[in-house]
Write a protein that holds these residues in place. Sequence first.
Motif, short mmCIF file in Angstrom:
data_model
loop_
_atom_site.label_atom_id
_atom_site.label_comp_id
_atom_site.label_asym_id
_atom_site.label_seq_id
_atom_site.Cartn_x
_atom_site.Cartn_y
_atom_site.Cartn_z
N VAL A 86 0.69 -1.33 -0.26
CA VAL A 86 -0.12 0.15 -0.26
C VAL A 86 0.83 0.92 -0.27
N GLY A 87 0.16 2.21 -0.63
CA GLY A 87 0.71 3.63 -0.25
C GLY A 87 1.14 3.80 -1.42
N TYR A 88 2.26 4.57 -1.49
CA TYR A 88 3.86 5.39 -2.70
C TYR A 88 4.30 3.68 -3.00
N ARG A 89 5.26 3.76 -1.81
CA ARG A 89 6.00 2.41 -2.03
C ARG A 89 5.72 1.33 -2.19
N GLY A 90 5.00 1.22 -1.95
CA GLY A 90 4.15 -0.54 -1.62
C GLY A 90 3.59 -0.03 -3.11
N SER A 91 3.28 0.61 -3.84
CA SER A 91 2.78 0.91 -5.62
C SER A 91 4.14 0.90 -6.57
N ARG A 92 4.88 1.35 -5.92
CA ARG A 92 5.97 1.82 -7.18
C ARG A 92 7.17 0.67 -6.71
N GLN A 93 7.19 -0.47 -5.15
CA GLN A 93 7.57 -1.32 -5.98
C GLN A 93 6.90 -2.52 -6.88
N ALA A 94 5.22 -3.22 -6.50
CA ALA A 94 4.40 -3.21 -7.24
C ALA A 94 5.21 -3.57 -9.03
N LEU A 95 5.04 -2.23 -9.13
CA LEU A 95 4.97 -1.88 -10.37
C LEU A 95 6.50 -2.56 -10.57
N PHE A 96 7.47 -1.95 -10.44
CA PHE A 96 8.80 -2.48 -10.95
C PHE A 96 8.89 -3.96 -10.88
N ASP A 97 8.31 -4.46 -9.64
CA ASP A 97 8.33 -6.11 -9.29
C ASP A 97 7.21 -6.20 -10.64
N LEU A 98 6.38 -6.35 -11.06
CA LEU A 98 5.79 -6.75 -12.63
C LEU A 98 6.14 -6.33 -13.54
N ALA A 99 6.84 -4.99 -13.58
CA ALA A 99 7.94 -4.25 -14.92
C ALA A 99 8.54 -5.08 -14.74
N ASN A 100 9.71 -5.92 -14.04
CA ASN A 100 10.63 -6.90 -13.70
C ASN A 100 10.54 -8.17 -14.28
N LEU A 101 9.61 -9.00 -13.52
CA LEU A 101 8.95 -9.83 -14.75
C LEU A 101 8.61 -9.86 -15.54
N ARG A 102 8.01 -8.92 -16.60
CA ARG A 102 7.63 -9.20 -18.14
C ARG A 102 8.96 -8.96 -19.03
N LEU A 103 10.21 -8.29 -17.84
CA LEU A 103 11.73 -8.07 -18.72
C LEU A 103 12.33 -9.41 -18.87
N ALA A 104 12.55 -10.16 -17.35
CA ALA A 104 12.58 -11.78 -17.59
C ALA A 104 11.64 -12.88 -18.38
N ASN A 105 10.84 -12.61 -18.68
CA ASN A 105 10.26 -13.52 -19.93
C ASN A 105 10.11 -13.47 -20.66
N HIS A 106 10.68 -11.74 -21.55
CA HIS A 106 9.93 -11.42 -23.14
C HIS A 106 12.07 -11.21 -23.85
N HIS A 107 13.15 -12.38 -23.39
CA HIS A 107 14.33 -11.74 -24.03
C HIS A 107 14.05 -11.24 -25.76
N HIS A 108 12.75 -11.49 -26.36
CA HIS A 108 12.91 -11.04 -28.02
C HIS A 108 13.41 -9.61 -27.53
N HIS A 109 13.25 -9.48 -27.21
CA HIS A 109 13.18 -7.35 -26.78
C HIS A 109 14.19 -6.95 -26.26
#
Length: 142
Positions: A86-109
Motif C-alpha cells: 500500500v501507499g506510494y512505496r508499495g505501489s512503486r515496488q509492485a510496479l517494478f516487480d511486475l515490470a521485471n517479471l515481464r522483462l525476464a520472460n520476454h527476451h526477444h525484446h
Amino acid sequence: RFLHGIGAEVVAAVTSARGPAIEKLPIAKVKVGDLEDLEQMARDAGADLLLGNSHLASSANRLGLPLQRMGFPQFDQVGGYQRTWVGYRGSRQALFDLANLRLANHHHHEIKPYRSVLSQKREGEWEPTDHEHAETVTDTRH
C-alpha cells in the motif's frame, strides 16, 4: 484497481467467495471458484503472468508463466508476507516487480549492442566485456 490503473488487462480473476467489493472491480468477470478454475481461465485467455499466493506456483509452472506472489500464504519465499503493497512505496515496488517479471520472460525484446557501419571488425570478431571499453581513441595529431 492497481492493475487497471497501470494499463494492464485482467484476463482471469477467481475468488473463493462472493463479496460486495467484487462488484466494484474494473474487471469484466470474477469467477467464484478455485485454482483449477483460474488455471483454465488463464490458459484460455492467454495470460502473460499470474498474481497470487504460493499455492499458485504449481499452476504457474504448468502454464509456463511467471508468478508474482502476493497475499497469504507465502511458504516458498522468505519474508514475502512482509512486503509492503500500500501507499506510494508499495505501489512503486509492485510496479517494478511486475515490470521485471515481464522483462525476464520476454527476451526477444532485448536491445542488441550498437555496431557501427564503419567498423573494421567482422561480426562477432570482438565483443567488449563489462570491464572493457567498446571504443578506442586514436591520436591522429603528429
